[in-house]
Design an enzyme around this catalytic site. Sequence first.
Site, PDB file in Angstrom:
ATOM      1  N   TYR A  68       0.817  -1.204   0.000  1.00  0.00           N
ATOM      2  CA  TYR A  68       0.000   0.000   0.000  1.00  0.00           C
ATOM      3  C   TYR A  68       0.854   1.258   0.000  1.00  0.00           C
ATOM      4  O   TYR A  68       0.351   2.356   0.028  1.00  0.00           O
ATOM      5  CB  TYR A  68      -0.971  -0.006   1.184  1.00  0.00           C
ATOM      6  CG  TYR A  68      -2.198   0.840   0.899  1.00  0.00           C
ATOM      7  CD1 TYR A  68      -2.966   0.603  -0.224  1.00  0.00           C
ATOM      8  CD2 TYR A  68      -2.549   1.884   1.739  1.00  0.00           C
ATOM      9  CE1 TYR A  68      -4.084   1.371  -0.508  1.00  0.00           C
ATOM     10  CE2 TYR A  68      -3.671   2.660   1.468  1.00  0.00           C
ATOM     11  CZ  TYR A  68      -4.432   2.403   0.339  1.00  0.00           C
ATOM     12  OH  TYR A  68      -5.529   3.176   0.047  1.00  0.00           O
ATOM     13  N   TRP A  95       2.739   2.971   1.997  1.00  0.00           N
ATOM     14  CA  TRP A  95       2.877   3.961   3.063  1.00  0.00           C
ATOM     15  C   TRP A  95       4.060   3.657   3.990  1.00  0.00           C
ATOM     16  O   TRP A  95       4.155   4.207   5.070  1.00  0.00           O
ATOM     17  CB  TRP A  95       1.593   4.027   3.889  1.00  0.00           C
ATOM     18  CG  TRP A  95       0.569   4.894   3.248  1.00  0.00           C
ATOM     19  CD1 TRP A  95      -0.342   4.522   2.304  1.00  0.00           C
ATOM     20  CD2 TRP A  95       0.322   6.284   3.493  1.00  0.00           C
ATOM     21  NE1 TRP A  95      -1.132   5.586   1.938  1.00  0.00           N
ATOM     22  CE2 TRP A  95      -0.747   6.685   2.658  1.00  0.00           C
ATOM     23  CE3 TRP A  95       0.900   7.235   4.327  1.00  0.00           C
ATOM     24  CZ2 TRP A  95      -1.252   7.979   2.642  1.00  0.00           C
ATOM     25  CZ3 TRP A  95       0.403   8.519   4.315  1.00  0.00           C
ATOM     26  CH2 TRP A  95      -0.659   8.886   3.472  1.00  0.00           C
TER      27      TRP A  95
END
Length: 593
Positions: A111, A113
């Site tokens: 993802y 992050w």
Amino acid sequence: MTPAPASRRFPSLCHWGAFTATVENGRLVGCTPFPRDPAPSPMLAALPAMVHSPLRIARPAVRDGWREGKPRTGHDAFREVSWDEALDLVAGELTRVRAAHGPTAVFGGSYGWSSAGRVHHARTLVRRFLALGGGFVDQIANYSFGAAQTLLPHILGTFQPVTGRATDWPSVIANAKLMIAFGGLALKNSQVGSGGVGAHDTETWLRRARAAGLAFVNVSPVKADAPEFLDAEWIPIRPNTDVVLMLGMAHVLLSEGRHDTAFLERYCAGFDRFADYLTGKTDGTAKTPEWAEAICGVPAQTIRELARRAASVPTYMTATWSLQRAHHGEQPYWGLITLAAMLGGIGLPGQGFGFGHGSIHGPGLPRLSLPGPEVPPPPNPARCAIPVARIADMLLDPGGTYEFDGQRLTYPDIRLVYWAGGNPFHHHQDLNRLQRAFQKPETVIVHESWWTPTARHADIVLPATTTLERNDVGGTSRDPFVFAMHQAIAPVGEARNDIDIFAALAERLGYAEAFTQGRDEMEWCRLVYQGIRDGAAKKGIDLPSFQQFWAEGVIELPAPERDYVLMEEFRADPVAHRLGTPSGKIEISSAVV
């Protein structure tokens, strides 16, 4: 007297702010916010404890019971192994699964992050590694604004209004008289940006707007979603009923003749069909304020007054990302665009609509139109991807069909999950179902810095460095600063950065040169920075050399010469700047969605 330990300081960046790292005796002991930041996030104070957490993964580890096919419980014991053994196991599993089942049996999860830096951007790295190795099943869209990302190309021809720039704050302040914020303008969310934050100045712009006389309306179940200094009118609304309120307002505009017919005729397609639905000609139910009140809980008179007020003054309307994270989540964005079209302000200075205010750092902040630092991944030979939020569906239903973006598609049969960056057990919508789904793959491989739930549900865990343990370049297209991120401390335990892990695996699999391109870490940093410098040069802007940038730690891009206004060119000439929709116009009705 024992002398105080010598301190060393290093510039760096994370998702919630730029800072200078203070290191004593090899340990991170403090983070001083970037001096240009008017409102630093208090989350910076957590970094030393995070970096040196007892939950750090010290060495590669293999789950007990993996070879026997025992379930992944999240509470399993792990056996620490050497890097050579772990890398051999990973390379062997990738080779085995691809040979037996093909590239669509490998799922590349991330993802993105895990770092504000772009060189060590885990999502980019895992996609590059798996694509160069023969292909994999990728993810498309995201949890943040996935429904909008899929919808907007059908309505506006692009999803840029949700991912890119919104109309600049100076234009809103100078021209708008009313701002209606569906979902509010929560300042707490502006602490965070996917590519890091240089200056947290959302509050600064909001205060300037209020001082200039801009009136605010906070449409949200929570009054605190608008800061007190805005003196915003609060319209409490039942959750997930924003579209109903928008329809009630649209009915008032239409029935009282307050809609901009000239704009609708020249710039929009399909309004007649929408009007038939609005008046009840289609389904027998007129979407009156009274109808809306019964569903959303907002008094009919409030709905009427808000619609009339919006039609009487230059109005700017926004919607948070949170509104589309629901069943039929595309509808609030479609509704907001339609309502803005009826008001006729789209493309005019300070008017129209915007997305992401109150959701993340950056929307509306003036910035030169240049791409942020990045390393694009190569094409994926497997040409297969699933919507990001359908991980559990895919794993639990191989061969099953699903509908997405107007198509009927089939889930692949995943035998191996390779996850690097992000933690699906933190952000997925149904964690119990995700845990059941994670029992399906034969092998789960994870790069992680801490023993998160994702690491505990893996079979092979490879310890990854944090931002403070490597060199990088950080920044985002939503912020005017670009930062040098200097390695501040040695890797904790035996952690390695993702580039080195993938390079070692690519060496075993026979494509190391294709993956590394002969570059080491600092050469990748130079390449990423040069991309920014080249983009600036095309606009006549001379940025410092890499050596100067790296030594000084930060550059600030010059301010734009004029305010950016969303869809300004389309408004000026809808023929020369037709949208990427079938009609070339804003599609209030769409044959696809």
